[in-house]
Structure formats: C-alpha cells, structure tokens
Design an enzyme around this catalytic site. Structure first.
Site, PDB file in Angstrom:
ATOM      1  N   ARG A 286       0.161  -0.803  -0.465  1.00 10.44           N
ATOM      2  CA  ARG A 286      -0.175   0.172  -0.095  1.00 10.44           C
ATOM      3  C   ARG A 286       0.968   1.205  -0.061  1.00 10.44           C
ATOM      4  O   ARG A 286       0.267   2.505  -0.122  1.00 10.44           O
ATOM      5  CB  ARG A 286      -1.201   0.227   1.736  1.00 10.44           C
ATOM      6  CG  ARG A 286      -1.988  -0.987   1.423  1.00 10.44           C
ATOM      7  CD  ARG A 286      -3.094  -0.537   1.965  1.00 10.44           C
ATOM      8  NE  ARG A 286      -4.256  -1.554   1.997  1.00 10.44           N
ATOM      9  CZ  ARG A 286      -4.930  -1.824   0.768  1.00 10.44           C
ATOM     10  NH1 ARG A 286      -5.776  -1.249   0.367  1.00 10.44           N
ATOM     11  NH2 ARG A 286      -6.051  -3.425   0.746  1.00 10.44           N
TER      12      ARG A 286
ATOM     13  N   ASP B 187      -6.596   5.718  -7.127  1.00 13.69           N
ATOM     14  CA  ASP B 187      -5.040   6.410  -6.396  1.00 13.69           C
ATOM     15  C   ASP B 187      -3.800   5.820  -7.311  1.00 13.69           C
ATOM     16  O   ASP B 187      -3.468   6.735  -7.469  1.00 13.69           O
ATOM     17  CB  ASP B 187      -5.198   6.383  -5.245  1.00 13.69           C
ATOM     18  CG  ASP B 187      -5.877   7.185  -4.210  1.00 13.69           C
ATOM     19  OD1 ASP B 187      -6.783   8.069  -4.483  1.00 13.69           O
ATOM     20  OD2 ASP B 187      -6.093   6.437  -2.993  1.00 13.69           O
TER      21      ASP B 187
ATOM     22  N   ASP C  40     -14.468  -3.099  -5.043  1.00 18.43           N
ATOM     23  CA  ASP C  40     -14.990  -2.168  -4.276  1.00 18.43           C
ATOM     24  C   ASP C  40     -16.062  -1.814  -5.536  1.00 18.43           C
ATOM     25  O   ASP C  40     -16.918  -0.978  -5.671  1.00 18.43           O
ATOM     26  CB  ASP C  40     -14.212  -1.855  -4.072  1.00 18.43           C
ATOM     27  CG  ASP C  40     -13.582  -1.361  -2.789  1.00 18.43           C
ATOM     28  OD1 ASP C  40     -13.829  -2.573  -2.276  1.00 18.43           O
ATOM     29  OD2 ASP C  40     -13.035   0.003  -2.304  1.00 18.43           O
TER      30      ASP C  40
END
Lengths: 548, 548
Positions: B142, B173, B202
């Site tokens: 991440r 992102d 998602d």
C-alpha cells in the site's frame, strides 16, 4: 419465482443411481444382527425389531406387481445439503412402485406429525426442489419424538392418510427416536413402518454400517472453498493470522476434513485435546509456538482452524463451566444484585482456586459470555462463546509476553471468522445429490420390502455411483446404552474423530510441515459440470477411511 | 506443491480473447481528449501527457518486425481476483512481440520499485499462476508512489534492468499516481512508459471509459454464493434474521450487486443514506419496520445486507466521529485517566448535545470501539466498527420497545456475518480471467505502441469476449481536482453508486416487494465449465448499466 442460472441448470440434473436400483429390485437377506454392545439391554427394549437381518437390494429381471402405497416424510434437526433429494428419491421410488402412490410431508419437523400439519408432495412441488439445498420444501424442527402421547397422536394422522410408512430424515438422536417409534408401532400392531435416513453435516453419524451422513460432503466443500480463498489472501497480504471457527456442535470431523482439504498452518481437533487432557493454555501455547516459529522466517501470517465444540473438550473449561452452572443456579439473586462492572471480580472470588484462576485468565468479553448469556435452564450457552476471538486474544497476550524476552520477534495481527450457515443449505455437490437421491430410492425399496426399524443405507461410496450398494440396516444394530440426563438410554453411538483412524493419522503425519511451511491448497468452488475427478470426488475423510 | 483438482484444471484454461488481439495488431487513433472537469488545472499539471488521443487496437494483416523489450509490473493495494492473469497477459503479449522480451515483477507493491526488490517472471512462474486468485506471485503493498525521490530511485532500477515500460495494476489512487509518474518520466526525458490497469473489488473505479474494475465480478459472485446459502438456511430454519456486512471501503457497489443477485429482504446503500440525510435511527427504524411487517405473516426471518462503509455515510455519525477525534486529540491525557468503566459517562458529558445523545444511544461495545481502538494518528478506526452487530442490536432494542405497544408481535433472533477476505483472492470467474488476461494483452499493445500515461482498457464487456474492444485511455481524461488532506490534487474521480443509474433503479423498484415476500435467489458457486449463461455472465450491475 426468479431463479439463478445455476438453479435452472441444476433442476435438470439427473442423479447417478446405483445400478441395482435402476430396474426391478429384489431383496437379499443377510444374517441376523446384534447391537454393537449391551445386546441384552437393547434386545429387551426392542423385542420386536431387534436382531433383524441386514438387507441388500439387487437388480432383478422379474417385474413385481404392486399396489399404490402412501408414505410420509419428516425432516428432523439441523439443515444439511441434499435433504430435498432424499425426498425426491422417496417420491420417485414409490411412484415407480405404483403411479398412484402418494407422499405426504409433515411440516416443520416432528411437530408436523404430532400436530397434524402436512402437505401432499406433488410432482410439481418435488420438481421445484430437485438438487437444491435447504430443507424449505417442508421445513425442519427440533422437537424430539420420545413420548407415547406423541406416537399415538401421530398414528391418528398416519391412519387418516392411510400412510403405510414414515421416513424420518435426521441425525443420531432422530434415528434413535425413529427406532423407538418403529418398535412401538410394531408392538401395538399399528400398520406403519418407520425408516430412518442418516443426515448431518457434522459427520458424527457414521459407523461400520453408515459410511457417512449426507450433507457433510457439501458443507465441508463450501467451508474449504472460503477457507482456501482466505488462505490465498493470507499468502498474498502476508500480514494477518486468520482464526477460523467451523460449525460442528461436538465432534471435529468438519475441522479435520477442512484441514485435509486446505492444509492450514494449525487445526485444533477437540478429541485430541480431550485425550491429551490439554488445558486452554496448552492450546494457546501450541498456536503461539507456530506463530513464533513462522515469524522467524518473516512469515507473520497463517491460518488456524477451530472446531466449534472445542471448549467442551477442554477438561479444565468443562470443570469451570460445571462449577459456574452450579454456582449461578444456587446464587442467582446474589449474582444479579452485583453491579455489572463488579461481576467478574465477584465470580473470581467465589469459585474454587483452579476454576477461579482459569476464569481470571479469560478475556473480559468471554468471561462475560460465561456468566451472562445463559439458556432457559440457567446453563452457560457454550455455543455462543466466540472461541475464535478467545483464542486470537489469548495467543496475542502470550506473544506479547514472549516478545519481552525475545522468544517472539514478529508481528501478530489476528482476524476472526466463523463459518456454519454458509454450508448447511448449500446446493448439494454431485456426491450429496447422488447419495441423497439413492438414500431416498433405497428408503422406497425398504418400504416395498415391508420392513420397519431400518435405516436406509448406501455403501461403497468411494466407487463410482453405479457400483454403490443399496440396502437396509436394522437401526438397533448401531445402538448401545448411554447415560442421558441421568438415565441409561438406548442410543446410536455418536462417532467422534477416531485418533487412531486414517484421516487423523494423515493430518498428524503432516501437520508439523504444514505449520512451518506454507502448504496451502485452494479447493475453489464446488463444480457440477466436468470430469469426475473435478465434480464427483467424495470427502478426503471418506477417501482416506476407504484407503483411497 | 500439492494442488486441488480445480487448481489443476484451471491451470489449463485458455482465456477468451478479443478477436482484435488474436493476431497482429494495428493502432487506431481517436480524437484528442480532455479531463472530465478542471481542464485547465489538469492540463497545467500534466503538460506532457494531457490531451492525448484514445487508442483502439484493431486486427491487422501486416506482421510487424519488432525487437525484444523489457517491462516491469507492480501490484498495488488490496487483492482482487484476476491480478495474476493481467500479469500473464502482459507476459504473453511482450513475448508475442519478441520471444526475448523479459518481464520483471517488483515485490510487495510499489515498495519493490523504490527498494529495488524484484524477480524476473519466467514462463515457469507465470504458468504456475495462470487463472489463479491472489496476488502472491509478486505480492502487493500500500505504499503510495507520490514523491520525486521515489520516482528517481525507481528510475535507477528501471534503467539497470533496461525496462522500457512499467505497468501499475491498482485502484483509483494507484492509477492517479501512475499518471503522475508517467508525466514525471516524460518531463525529465526518462525512456520509461507508464501504463495503468483498473483493479478493485470495490467497483468504484469506473466511468465513461472504464466499464468495470477487475475483481468486482468474482468477489461479488463469491459473496452472493454464501449469502444465497445463508438465505436458503434462513428460509428453511425460519427463525433468524441474518445481518450481513460486505467489504467495500467506501462505495456500496458490492452491497448493491449482491442485492441484485440474491434479492435480500433489506439492503442498505450508503449513498442513499447520505443523499437523504438519514440518521442512524432512521436506518434502524427502516430495518425494524421490515422485520415487524414480515412478523405479521409469521415470518420471523430474513436477510439484511450492510455495506462496510455505511457509518461514514451517516451524516450524524460523521459529525460524532469528527467531534470525538477532535475531543480525544485535545484531551488524550484526561481521557486516559478515567477508569475504563466510567469512560462512557465521561464522553457523554463532554460532547455537544446532538453528538452526546447519539453516542449515548449506541450499544456499549460500539461506543467503546469509538473511543478505544484509534489509529496511530489518534483517529477512530471506522473499519473496525462491527456495523452488522451495531444494527442488529439497535434493531433488537427498537423492536423490544415496539413490542410493548403491540407494534411488533413476532420474535427477533439476529445472527451476524462479515464477508470480505472470502472474495478478494478467490479463483477468478471466467469473466475476470478473460477480462484480466485481455487487460494484460492490451497493456502489452500499449507498450508496443510506445505510449505513456494511458490505462489499459477493454470495453463492450457484456458482449461475448470475441467482440470486446481493446484500447488505451489517457489517464488524465478521467481526472478532476479534489481536496485531499487540505490540498487540491488531480485525482481519478471515484465512482459512488449512482442513485440515478439503472442498477440502483432496478433495486429501488423491487425492494418493497423483496422486503415483504421472500424472493430469495440462490446463485450457488461460480461455475467454470458449461454453457456461457452459466459460466460467462458479467455482473448484474454491468448488465443493467449496458441495458441487458
């Protein structure tokens, strides 16, 4: 009613059938049988249904002339994948005997018989439920058929509907009760046969005669699918320890089967914990050791499988729960008067030393579950205890201690899961669809044979379905005497995980390797269409038990 | 390494490919593009990569002579099914350009680029991971690629390995950062193309250009499978209300897609809660009303789907959390000094009236989570709040009140579940296996085309794979300016559930009926082998969006 594409496709699946059941059938009688133990006691309790021969059904070239017959069916206890196919098998079986035969379903379990709630199961209804999961065709229930009044009340409706045979689909207790009912009807000369069918995802209804209960195969495959997915995630993210609790009220067959399918880093087997007289701290330490060992290789991740019944197999926890039940029963008012935040200290003060120490070592939430959430009889509800969180928290506490003296050098981030309801009503695997349909067809053959006090039996289950052997086992054959609620009762022996059996032996031989190296297997979702090795494999437990 | 039968079978699956990518490929240039809004600002931030044309790849009869090239690949952020197939697609694509091409994988996410941790992905490795779930081939991470120092450090290893193009597989992102990196390398004349790939279960990385992110299809199918199984159990046992929380950090696409697949009694959509400015009590009341209504028909069971991000979409909860964060940041010491059992009362006394009332209405455990489990920045960790238990408990409290005045006449026994890790690393569905492989092959075409600052794009996804349209979208085209941590930044717009879109409209048109009658659909497990309607269907969301 809208359906998924798979629901539509599965409704057209024709279960594979043992060759012997394809055409006309004849009965081969085996030798007279006896119960697994306590023969005298069982025989005296079942004078009319004890010692019957085992039956095997064989293909016959002679067509038998037969009359229409009416049968009834009951689903008893917890859901298991394939129940609808047992019913479809009974339906097709009695229709094959005579097209005017009728099948009645009693609603919401044994209650439906006693309270005379039933429907006729027409071909339209049956077709709607072929190869589907769930017990929703007629519902199930947990009422126990034990009392003479229930039997007599049931007989009224059986007579009214001219039902000649009642099939009870259930676990060990329900089949025990079916045998008692069979004996009673035989004794009073009521013309109703009673036949049992072995159901339970827990896998604890098995013995020399019953190779496996239906539903175990599908449920464990669903659990293994999602555990496998979690393992893949675990191995990708490399930062979580997943503590996964698996349904199975008492025995650890489900946890063991899943372990064989997915090769987790740790799997706890309750029967071993009890046999070795392990404490909760022993279990926690054994998990923490695996975590610490893997951390040395920088692998701060892994999976732990936990059987739902674990707590009651930890002798020390059993003792604590027993004392708590006893103490709270006698000091209910006194305990209730203590302010909520002081209850923990109050209990710690009141219990005997060993139990008090154990209680004090438990995380607050679990300690609270032990005293607050009691059942209507005032007993601790062990099934509500979140064992997966309990162990995760206690392992974390232990590792934090070890960290101080350098025995643990990694990170420990646990996540918890509980799988149960995800599997009980899944669409039956081909194995369960075939097995259940065969059990139902076999039950119909037992009805045609005019026998009572038998369980439907299909054996040789690791061979292709064509070679499966259909027959009937006198239920008394599986019985022994056990103390239940203070009284000696005839019951079917519950099968716990056999620590000398091949499935456990395979697990025990490999677990050290699985603990250290990441040996995860990813079973993926149940497949219905494709080659047999993909779609028709029995459970690993069954395969190992049968030397495959 | 031992494998399951399905792992073996899937390793041989050949993903279906858009017809245009089967042989030699030529590029068709579209018109120059502009960003969705804030054109001037975006253009000034991306002077070298703004306004590029869309690209489409078409079949060509001319073979192109080409030289070997080296590419690198990074997996960024949370796991999603199909990531391995994107990598396999890139690998096969650049090998097709020239057999001596090489692919390097940077390990554990963007960190691998910055810290120069990588492996060469050989055909042996790639073959081991075709059509598998997980990101374990090279791991993910991440770390955000945002700083010039990271870019320069990365460039060192890219130059050392003679890597001409870097493919970054990630969410909104990560793709934003990929565009910034592309612009930077272009600006300094570094000869490295940067290409993005749209990943996230998602489902919130989608727009006019990106029809869906990969992984959404598989993850939602796994969740729908287990929810469907629970619904069948629910409909058989007829005694539990299942509160099921579904992963999806912010948007409710997963909850909506699952609702469309399984037809639950209730599904909460966070975006609607926010748009209607609903309070937590409004949400609780709406669920309790469905429970009470069904109880009138004796149906004391049902299912409630809850998106993980809900809490932050309830305006009043957002306000409470903001005040809590602020208060605790300024009164850390004072709060810590309060005895654990008095903390709740302490907080209630200190907050403003509205927030204090809301806080006081929360169950103890949730209230505790709001003050105790804070992240390293001192903020409440909303993702740790067990929203499913919170709602179940509050609905229970409300129904108990209603029972007193006869507004509720049934029983209410809730069970809770959370599904997330079960789906993120599942074996990709045929759709995701095909889509991801096509995205990877398309990325290789973009590399061959010599472009940078593009995302790999495959469109027309509800048609058969042969008819899919492969191309490249300039990433700046999807951007707008948004405030992040107090600064205006160029970012790819995150797609929340569109309350005017067709998927939500379908749900909204049917939910009253699903609430009242039991309309459950049981999707069952993902099937890989069989007719297309069983194995190759896209998500309901995508189908509805494309008018299918």
């Amino acid at each position: 009613m809208a359906k998924s594409a798979l629901q539509e496709a599965r409704s057209k699946y024709a279960p594979k059938l043992p060759a012997a059941l394809e055409g006309a059938v004849k009965v081969r009688l085996g030798e007279a049988t006896k119960s697994v133990s306590d023969q005298d006691a069982i025989q005296s309790l079942f004078p009319n249904t004890y010692g019957l021969p085992k039956l095997t059904f064989e293909a016959s070239s002679e067509a038998v002339e037969a009359k229409p017959l009416n049968a009834g069916v009951i689903l008893s206890g917890g859901q298991a994948p394939g129940g609808h196919n047992v019913i479809a098998g009974i339906f097709d079986g009695i229709k094959k005997i005579h097209p005017d035969s009728r099948l009645y379903g009693f609603l919401m379990g044994p209650d439906g018989l006693v309270k005379h709630n039933y429907i006729e199961l027409t071909s339209q209804i049956i077709d709607e439920y072929r190869n589907t999961g769930g017990f929703d065709i007629i519902g199930s229930g947990r009422t126990k058929l034990e009392e003479k009044e229930q039997f007599d009340k049931g007989l009224e409706v059986l007579k009214k509907l001219d039902i000649r045979a009642l099939v009870i689909i259930g676990g060990d207790d329900s089949n025990t009760n079916a045998a008692v009912l069979a004996e009673y009807y035989k004794a009073i000369g009521a013309p109703v046969q009673v036949i049992g069918c072995p159901k339970t995802i827990d896998g604890d209804l098995k013995n020399e005669q019953i190779e496996t209960s239906f539903g175990f195969d599908t449920a464990t495959k669903v659990y293994a699918e999602v555990i496998g997915n979690i393992q893949r995630d675990c191995n990708s993210a490399r930062k979580y320890w997943h503590f996964i609790k698996l349904m199975g009220r008492s025995a650890s067959h489900i946890a063991l089967e899943c372990a064989l399918q997915v090769r987790p880093n740790v799997a706890i087997i309750s029967e071993e914990v009890e046999a070795k007289n392990l404490t909760l701290d022993d279990v926690v330490t054994s998990i923490a050791e695996v975590v610490a060992e893997r951390a040395k290789n920088g692998e701060n991740f892994g999976t732990v499988l936990i059987p739902e019944g674990l707590i009651e197999f930890v002798p020390a926890m059993k003792a604590l729960i027993a004392e708590l039940n006893d103490f709270l029963a006698h000091h209910e008012g006194e305990f209730r008067a203590v302010a909520s935040e002081d209850q923990r200290a109050f209990i710690i003060e009141k219990l005997s030393k060993a139990n008090s120490d154990l209680y004090a070592s438990l995380p607050t939430t679990v300690a609270r579950q032990l005293t607050l959430d009691r059942d209507p009889h005032g007993n601790v509800q062990v099934s509500l205890i979140e064992t997966e969180k309990l162990l995760a928290e206690m392992v974390g506490t232990k590792l934090a201690e070890w960290k101080k003296d350098g025995r643990f050098v990694g990170k420990f981030a646990p996540l918890t899961h509980f799988f149960g309801y995800e599997g009980r009503c899944a669409m039956p695997s081909n194995f369960d669809a075939d097995y259940c349909y065969a059990l139902g067809r076999t039950a119909a053959c037992l009805i045609a044979a005019g026998v009572t006090g038998y369980m439907s039996s299909v054996q040789n289950l690791t061979a292709p379905a064509k070679e499966w052997i259909a027959g009937g086992i006198p239920t008394t054959m599986m019985m022994n005497m056990e103390r239940r609620h203070g009284e000696m009762k005839p019951v079917i022996q519950k099968a716990l995980v056999d620590l000398n059996g091949k499935p456990f032996a395979f697990f025990a031989a490999h677990r050290a390797e699985w603990a250290k190296t990441t040996s995860f297997i990813y079973p993926g979702p149940i497949q219905f269409y494709g080659p047999a090795e993909l779609c028709d494999q029995p459970s690993r437990t069954l395969a190992l038990e049968q030397g495959k």
